[in-house]
Design a protein around this motif. Structure first.
Motif, PDB file in Angstrom:
ATOM      1  N   GLY A 151       0.800  -1.221   0.000  1.00 29.09           N
ATOM      2  CA  GLY A 151       0.000   0.000   0.000  1.00 29.09           C
ATOM      3  C   GLY A 151       0.825   1.259   0.000  1.00 29.09           C
ATOM      4  O   GLY A 151       0.472   2.231   0.652  1.00 29.09           O
ATOM      5  N   SER A 152       1.938   1.261  -0.724  1.00 26.45           N
ATOM      6  CA  SER A 152       2.844   2.421  -0.698  1.00 26.45           C
ATOM      7  C   SER A 152       2.238   3.670  -1.323  1.00 26.45           C
ATOM      8  O   SER A 152       2.789   4.749  -1.180  1.00 26.45           O
ATOM      9  CB  SER A 152       4.167   2.071  -1.384  1.00 26.45           C
ATOM     10  N   ASP A 153       1.089   3.536  -1.983  1.00 25.34           N
ATOM     11  CA  ASP A 153       0.435   4.709  -2.563  1.00 25.34           C
ATOM     12  C   ASP A 153      -0.335   5.512  -1.521  1.00 25.34           C
ATOM     13  O   ASP A 153      -0.822   6.590  -1.799  1.00 25.34           O
ATOM     14  CB  ASP A 153      -0.492   4.288  -3.697  1.00 25.34           C
ATOM     15  N   GLY A 154      -0.435   5.002  -0.311  1.00 23.43           N
ATOM     16  CA  GLY A 154      -1.125   5.712   0.762  1.00 23.43           C
ATOM     17  C   GLY A 154      -1.319   4.797   1.950  1.00 23.43           C
ATOM     18  O   GLY A 154      -1.040   3.602   1.882  1.00 23.43           O
ATOM     19  N   PRO A 155      -1.844   5.337   3.051  1.00 24.55           N
ATOM     20  CA  PRO A 155      -1.967   4.530   4.266  1.00 24.55           C
ATOM     21  C   PRO A 155      -3.071   3.471   4.193  1.00 24.55           C
ATOM     22  O   PRO A 155      -3.060   2.512   4.939  1.00 24.55           O
ATOM     23  CB  PRO A 155      -2.269   5.564   5.353  1.00 24.55           C
ATOM     24  N   ILE A 156      -4.015   3.617   3.285  1.00 21.64           N
ATOM     25  CA  ILE A 156      -5.160   2.717   3.258  1.00 21.64           C
ATOM     26  C   ILE A 156      -4.751   1.280   2.951  1.00 21.64           C
ATOM     27  O   ILE A 156      -5.241   0.341   3.566  1.00 21.64           O
ATOM     28  CB  ILE A 156      -6.225   3.227   2.267  1.00 21.64           C
ATOM     29  N   GLY A 157      -3.822   1.075   2.019  1.00 20.98           N
ATOM     30  CA  GLY A 157      -3.389  -0.273   1.666  1.00 20.98           C
ATOM     31  C   GLY A 157      -2.761  -1.003   2.838  1.00 20.98           C
ATOM     32  O   GLY A 157      -3.042  -2.184   3.069  1.00 20.98           O
ATOM     33  N   LEU A 158      -1.928  -0.322   3.600  1.00 15.70           N
ATOM     34  CA  LEU A 158      -1.300  -0.952   4.762  1.00 15.70           C
ATOM     35  C   LEU A 158      -2.315  -1.171   5.878  1.00 15.70           C
ATOM     36  O   LEU A 158      -2.287  -2.175   6.569  1.00 15.70           O
ATOM     37  CB  LEU A 158      -0.118  -0.115   5.256  1.00 15.70           C
ATOM     38  N   ARG A 159      -3.249  -0.245   6.016  1.00 11.68           N
ATOM     39  CA  ARG A 159      -4.316  -0.429   7.007  1.00 11.68           C
ATOM     40  C   ARG A 159      -5.133  -1.677   6.690  1.00 11.68           C
ATOM     41  O   ARG A 159      -5.456  -2.463   7.573  1.00 11.68           O
ATOM     42  CB  ARG A 159      -5.251   0.779   7.016  1.00 11.68           C
ATOM     43  N   ASN A 160      -5.484  -1.839   5.410  1.00 15.95           N
ATOM     44  CA  ASN A 160      -6.280  -3.005   5.013  1.00 15.95           C
ATOM     45  C   ASN A 160      -5.508  -4.309   5.212  1.00 15.95           C
ATOM     46  O   ASN A 160      -6.070  -5.323   5.573  1.00 15.95           O
ATOM     47  CB  ASN A 160      -6.718  -2.889   3.551  1.00 15.95           C
ATOM     48  N   ALA A 161      -4.209  -4.290   4.961  1.00 12.04           N
ATOM     49  CA  ALA A 161      -3.396  -5.501   5.085  1.00 12.04           C
ATOM     50  C   ALA A 161      -3.164  -5.902   6.531  1.00 12.04           C
ATOM     51  O   ALA A 161      -3.017  -7.082   6.837  1.00 12.04           O
ATOM     52  CB  ALA A 161      -2.056  -5.300   4.389  1.00 12.04           C
ATOM     53  N   THR A 162      -3.135  -4.929   7.430  1.00 14.87           N
ATOM     54  CA  THR A 162      -2.796  -5.217   8.825  1.00 14.87           C
ATOM     55  C   THR A 162      -3.983  -5.129   9.784  1.00 14.87           C
ATOM     56  O   THR A 162      -3.929  -5.703  10.868  1.00 14.87           O
ATOM     57  CB  THR A 162      -1.716  -4.239   9.334  1.00 14.87           C
ATOM     58  N   GLY A 163      -4.994  -4.378   9.418  1.00 16.38           N
ATOM     59  CA  GLY A 163      -6.110  -4.140  10.337  1.00 16.38           C
ATOM     60  C   GLY A 163      -5.776  -3.113  11.402  1.00 16.38           C
ATOM     61  O   GLY A 163      -6.530  -2.926  12.352  1.00 16.38           O
ATOM     62  N   LEU A 164      -4.645  -2.417  11.226  1.00 16.70           N
ATOM     63  CA  LEU A 164      -4.207  -1.425  12.219  1.00 16.70           C
ATOM     64  C   LEU A 164      -4.488  -0.027  11.712  1.00 16.70           C
ATOM     65  O   LEU A 164      -4.261   0.289  10.548  1.00 16.70           O
ATOM     66  CB  LEU A 164      -2.713  -1.581  12.499  1.00 16.70           C
ATOM     67  N   ARG A 165      -4.944   0.807  12.612  1.00 16.72           N
ATOM     68  CA  ARG A 165      -5.260   2.181  12.243  1.00 16.72           C
ATOM     69  C   ARG A 165      -5.199   3.047  13.486  1.00 16.72           C
ATOM     70  O   ARG A 165      -5.574   2.633  14.568  1.00 16.72           O
ATOM     71  CB  ARG A 165      -6.657   2.216  11.633  1.00 16.72           C
ATOM     72  N   ARG A 166      -4.736   4.256  13.290  1.00 13.55           N
ATOM     73  CA  ARG A 166      -4.735   5.251  14.372  1.00 13.55           C
ATOM     74  C   ARG A 166      -5.627   6.394  13.948  1.00 13.55           C
ATOM     75  O   ARG A 166      -5.712   6.741  12.775  1.00 13.55           O
ATOM     76  CB  ARG A 166      -3.332   5.797  14.613  1.00 13.55           C
ATOM     77  N   GLY A 167      -6.223   7.012  14.924  1.00 15.13           N
ATOM     78  CA  GLY A 167      -7.033   8.199  14.668  1.00 15.13           C
ATOM     79  C   GLY A 167      -6.133   9.367  14.315  1.00 15.13           C
ATOM     80  O   GLY A 167      -5.142   9.213  13.605  1.00 15.13           O
ATOM     81  N   GLN A 168      -6.436  10.495  14.846  1.00 14.54           N
ATOM     82  CA  GLN A 168      -5.635  11.689  14.590  1.00 14.54           C
ATOM     83  C   GLN A 168      -4.246  11.529  15.165  1.00 14.54           C
ATOM     84  O   GLN A 168      -4.089  11.154  16.309  1.00 14.54           O
ATOM     85  CB  GLN A 168      -6.310  12.924  15.195  1.00 14.54           C
ATOM     86  N   LEU A 169      -3.227  11.788  14.346  1.00 11.61           N
ATOM     87  CA  LEU A 169      -1.840  11.716  14.817  1.00 11.61           C
ATOM     88  C   LEU A 169      -1.419  13.092  15.112  1.00 11.61           C
ATOM     89  O   LEU A 169      -0.840  13.771  15.511  1.00 11.61           O
ATOM     90  CB  LEU A 169      -0.950  11.069  13.780  1.00 11.61           C
TER      91      LEU A 169
END
Length: 169
Positions: A151-169
């Protein structure tokens, strides 16, 4: 006699060490904050990489590391999103410590990018070479060279692959 288990995921000093090792190995100019925290999460608990979605070539590189599955090890891990959430305050404290010590490029950080400062590069390299094991270095190389490309084109691909997400950083 009382015993306490030490969890590196919840230790600020070990988090600074892990983040420094990741920055030392990072070949690109910079990493986004959320992506960087996800890489640190998996460096702290590499067995949880078994529970992520990876392209087949990335999975092949991962298998070559021979990392034990989480259900086969001594420690029982909570679900990845729960542990990632629990680590949030520790990761932020470690990042603030690194910024306060001048190890992170503050101008880049203000726009959401993590990269070492000029003085931070030497510190990170020393941490990587002196304070990490060979097996940990192999995981770092995998995370930086293979896993971080998901998902190097944005955070969504890595979020989908890992199930990990943070709110506001």
């Amino acid at each position: 006699m009382n015993f306490r288990l030490w969890y590196p995921q919840l230790d600020v000093y070990d988090t600074v060490r892990r983040m420094s090792c990741l920055l030392a190995a990072w070949r690109r100019d910079a990493s986004g904050v959320e992506r960087f925290y996800i890489l640190d999460f998996f460096l702290s608990a590499p067995c949880l990489l078994h529970n992520t979605h990876m392209p087949s070539d990335t999975r092949q590189h991962f298998r070559s590391l021979n990392i034990e599955r989480p259900n086969k090890g001594f420690l029982a891990y909570p679900a990845s999103p729960i542990l990632f959430s629990k680590m949030e305050s520790v990761q932020k404290s470690a990042m603030q410590t690194m910024i306060g010590k001048g190890l992170i490029d503050i101008d880049a950080f203000k726009i959401g990018i993590i990269s070492p400062s000029l003085s931070g590069k030497d510190f990170c390299l020393n941490m990587h070479h002196l304070h990490s094991t060979d097996s940990e270095r192999n995981v770092i190389i995998f995370l930086v060279e293979h896993f971080s490309k998901i998902g190097s084109d944005g955070p969504i691909g890595l979020r989908n692959a890992t199930g990990l997400r943070r709110g506001q950083l």
